[in-house]
Design an enzyme around this catalytic site. Structure first.
Site, PDB file in Angstrom:
ATOM      1  N   ARG A 122       0.820  -1.236   0.000  1.00  0.00           N
ATOM      2  CA  ARG A 122       0.000   0.000   0.000  1.00  0.00           C
ATOM      3  C   ARG A 122       0.840   1.266   0.000  1.00  0.00           C
ATOM      4  O   ARG A 122       0.392   2.331   0.391  1.00  0.00           O
ATOM      5  CB  ARG A 122      -0.983   0.031   1.176  1.00  0.00           C
ATOM      6  N   LYS A 144       3.666  11.710 -10.979  1.00  0.00           N
ATOM      7  CA  LYS A 144       2.821  10.910 -11.876  1.00  0.00           C
ATOM      8  C   LYS A 144       3.552   9.601 -12.134  1.00  0.00           C
ATOM      9  O   LYS A 144       4.708   9.601 -12.597  1.00  0.00           O
ATOM     10  CB  LYS A 144       2.600  11.638 -13.200  1.00  0.00           C
ATOM     11  N   GLU A 186      11.139  19.421 -23.920  1.00  0.00           N
ATOM     12  CA  GLU A 186      10.418  19.693 -22.659  1.00  0.00           C
ATOM     13  C   GLU A 186      11.002  20.921 -21.956  1.00  0.00           C
ATOM     14  O   GLU A 186      10.285  21.645 -21.275  1.00  0.00           O
ATOM     15  CB  GLU A 186      10.482  18.476 -21.722  1.00  0.00           C
ATOM     16  N   LYS A 228       8.365  23.373 -12.684  1.00  0.00           N
ATOM     17  CA  LYS A 228       7.473  22.223 -12.486  1.00  0.00           C
ATOM     18  C   LYS A 228       7.085  22.108 -11.015  1.00  0.00           C
ATOM     19  O   LYS A 228       5.927  21.870 -10.683  1.00  0.00           O
ATOM     20  CB  LYS A 228       8.124  20.930 -12.979  1.00  0.00           C
ATOM     21  N   GLU A 238      -3.648  17.741 -10.816  1.00  0.00           N
ATOM     22  CA  GLU A 238      -4.111  18.264 -12.104  1.00  0.00           C
ATOM     23  C   GLU A 238      -5.614  18.555 -12.148  1.00  0.00           C
ATOM     24  O   GLU A 238      -6.334  18.097 -13.027  1.00  0.00           O
ATOM     25  CB  GLU A 238      -3.714  17.307 -13.242  1.00  0.00           C
ATOM     26  N   ARG A 242      -1.974  22.452 -13.411  1.00  0.00           N
ATOM     27  CA  ARG A 242      -0.962  21.466 -13.801  1.00  0.00           C
ATOM     28  C   ARG A 242      -1.072  21.125 -15.294  1.00  0.00           C
ATOM     29  O   ARG A 242      -0.093  20.746 -15.922  1.00  0.00           O
ATOM     30  CB  ARG A 242      -1.061  20.203 -12.935  1.00  0.00           C
ATOM     31  N   ASN A 246       1.143  20.480 -19.990  1.00  0.00           N
ATOM     32  CA  ASN A 246       0.830  19.714 -21.196  1.00  0.00           C
ATOM     33  C   ASN A 246       0.837  20.573 -22.449  1.00  0.00           C
ATOM     34  O   ASN A 246       0.295  20.168 -23.484  1.00  0.00           O
ATOM     35  CB  ASN A 246      -0.535  19.025 -21.049  1.00  0.00           C
ATOM     36  N   HIS A 249       1.122  18.994 -25.824  1.00  0.00           N
ATOM     37  CA  HIS A 249       0.911  17.551 -25.679  1.00  0.00           C
ATOM     38  C   HIS A 249      -0.364  17.043 -26.357  1.00  0.00           C
ATOM     39  O   HIS A 249      -0.460  15.859 -26.652  1.00  0.00           O
ATOM     40  CB  HIS A 249       0.882  17.162 -24.193  1.00  0.00           C
ATOM     41  N   HIS A 253       0.323  13.870 -28.460  1.00  0.00           N
ATOM     42  CA  HIS A 253      -0.233  12.537 -28.209  1.00  0.00           C
ATOM     43  C   HIS A 253      -0.860  11.962 -29.479  1.00  0.00           C
ATOM     44  O   HIS A 253      -0.755  10.766 -29.753  1.00  0.00           O
ATOM     45  CB  HIS A 253      -1.243  12.589 -27.061  1.00  0.00           C
ATOM     46  N   HIS A 267       8.891  11.109 -27.835  1.00  0.00           N
ATOM     47  CA  HIS A 267       7.922  11.948 -27.122  1.00  0.00           C
ATOM     48  C   HIS A 267       8.335  13.428 -27.131  1.00  0.00           C
ATOM     49  O   HIS A 267       7.538  14.308 -27.476  1.00  0.00           O
ATOM     50  CB  HIS A 267       7.747  11.444 -25.685  1.00  0.00           C
TER      51      HIS A 267
HETATM   52  N1  GLY Z   1       4.259  15.681 -17.555  1.00  0.00           N
HETATM   53  C1  GLY Z   1       3.188  16.492 -17.124  1.00  0.00           C
HETATM   54  C2  GLY Z   1       2.943  16.434 -15.658  1.00  0.00           C
HETATM   55  O1  GLY Z   1       3.734  15.902 -14.914  1.00  0.00           O
HETATM   56  O2  GLY Z   1       1.934  16.922 -15.232  1.00  0.00           O
END
Ligand code: GLY
Length: 370
Positions: A122, A144, A186, A228, A238, A242, A246, A249, A253, A267
């Site tokens: 957990r 993430k 990035e 960031k 997000e 946040r 993107n 993106h 994508h 990417h």
């Molecule tokens: N790569 C985008 C984020 O971490 O929100």
């Protein structure tokens, strides 16, 4: 030489250390967080060959023992079978709740290992040691974690913040120029989304940074991580801001899906093309001046990066099919596509208010130039 960026998330707060030689200092940097002097490291074959023994020595110099699981390199590793193998290995190694798991690698290893740590018993803590530029400025920071599903990328996962991030600038020297520049996509994104001065700095320093200037690399990774960290501290899961991360993106994508998530388009290359398209779209919607998309494209071209759809080798689907792929993006809310647009360099914002026809025309024109 070491710089530190703090991610202010209350009881989940942590530091990102950035500098040369951090693999050899890993023991002294990680040991204060350990309850017993041992860690389990997950990595891939390429990274293991280049850096695993340096990490072992760096840990050993502070009396920290390590065991390692070496997985195949590549996006295919971010999948259920390798996830299952990782979790079962960590259990077999008797990793306890108060131990730390270490992810040594790029985005694939960081995301997979972070997700394994999130669900093991957990939740156990983990340390990110990102070895690609993309992972140092983006995927290792912000919590993430996850794996890909047959239905799409990153569809299975959890928010699980690391306990520490060690961005060793020296390891960037082992990247291919193409991988380095993909990560640079990035870096540029941060200037474009929220810091015009940083973009101006990159316009000057970008070439030196790409050819190995250590101080410039440290400064660029630090500024990216600061931006960031600030956004993640404001909106960890997000719900709003946040999504600014993107930028580029939504287009990216769709292009990655169209090209099979492989070598045709990395990417970070898709992010760079996506940022150029997002600025062109912003101009067409009257949000920014014509000069802005031109400057974005010029900088990316000067860096020798992919800028346009015509820079992607092989066939691409038509504009409607690309729009269809965009509609599968995770940012779709109530069927409405959300875009990150900009009122100028450094002035990005999130909106759902984009006429489909404008996007379609832009894509159709770009495709006709191929
Ligand atoms: N790569 C985008 C984020 O971490 O929100």
């Amino acid at each position: 030489m070491m710089e530190t960026v703090h991610v202010g998330l209350g009881e989940r707060a942590y530091d990102i250390h950035i500098g040369p030689g951090l693999l050899s200092q890993a023991g002294e940097l990680i040991a204060p967080l350990l309850k017993r002097p041992q860690v389990c490291v997950v990595t891939d074959e390429n990274v293991a060959r280049l850096h695993l023994e340096s990490l072992r020595a760096g840990l050993a110099s502070s009396g920290v023992k390590m065991e390692a699981l070496v997985l195949p390199a590549g996006e295919g590793t971010k999948s259920w079978p390798h996830f299952e193998r990782t979790v079962e290995w960590l259990l077999a190694e008797k990793v306890e709740r108060r131990d730390l798991v270490v992810a040594l690698g790029g985005g694939v290893i960081g995301d997979l290992t972070g997700f394994a740590a999130a669900v093991l018993r957990r939740g156990v803590g983990f340390v990110q040691i990102p070895t690609s530029l993309l992972a140092q400025v983006d995927s290792s920071v912000g919590g993430k974690t996850g794996i890909n599903a047959p239905q799409g990328k990153n569809l299975i996962g959890a928010f699980h913040q690391p306990a520490l991030v060690l961005a060793d600038i020296d390891v960037l020297g082992t990247l291919t120029p193409r991988d380095f520049l993909a990560g640079y996509g990035e870096v540029v994104k941060y200037g474009l989304l929220g810091d015009a001065d940083f973009f101006v700095w990159l316009e000057t320093k970008g070439p030196a940074l790409a050819s190995g200037d250590e101080a410039a690399r440290i400064a660029a990774v630090k500024r990216s991580c600061e931006m960031k960290a600030e956004i993640v501290a404001r909106d960890e899961t997000e719900q709003g801001d946040r999504a600014l991360l993107n930028l580029g993106h939504t287009f990216c994508h769709a292009l990655e899906a169209a090209t099979g998530y492989g070598d045709r388009l990395l990417h970070g290359e898709g992010v760079a093309i996506g940022c150029a398209l997002a600025f062109e779209l912003s101009y067409r919607l009257g949000l920014c001046s014509q000069e802005d998309p031109s400057r974005v494209r010029q900088h990316l071209s000067e860096m020798g990066m992919k800028v346009d759809l015509k820079d992607i080798p092989g066939d691409l689907p038509d504009a409607d099919a690309l729009l269809g792929l965009m509609a599968q993006d995770k940012k779709v809310v109530d069927g409405q596509l959300r875009f990150i647009l900009a009122r100028g360099i450094g002035g990005a914002f999130v909106t759902s208010d984009v006429p489909r026809e404008t996007v379609r025309n832009l894509l159709a024109e770009e495709l006709s130039r191929r």
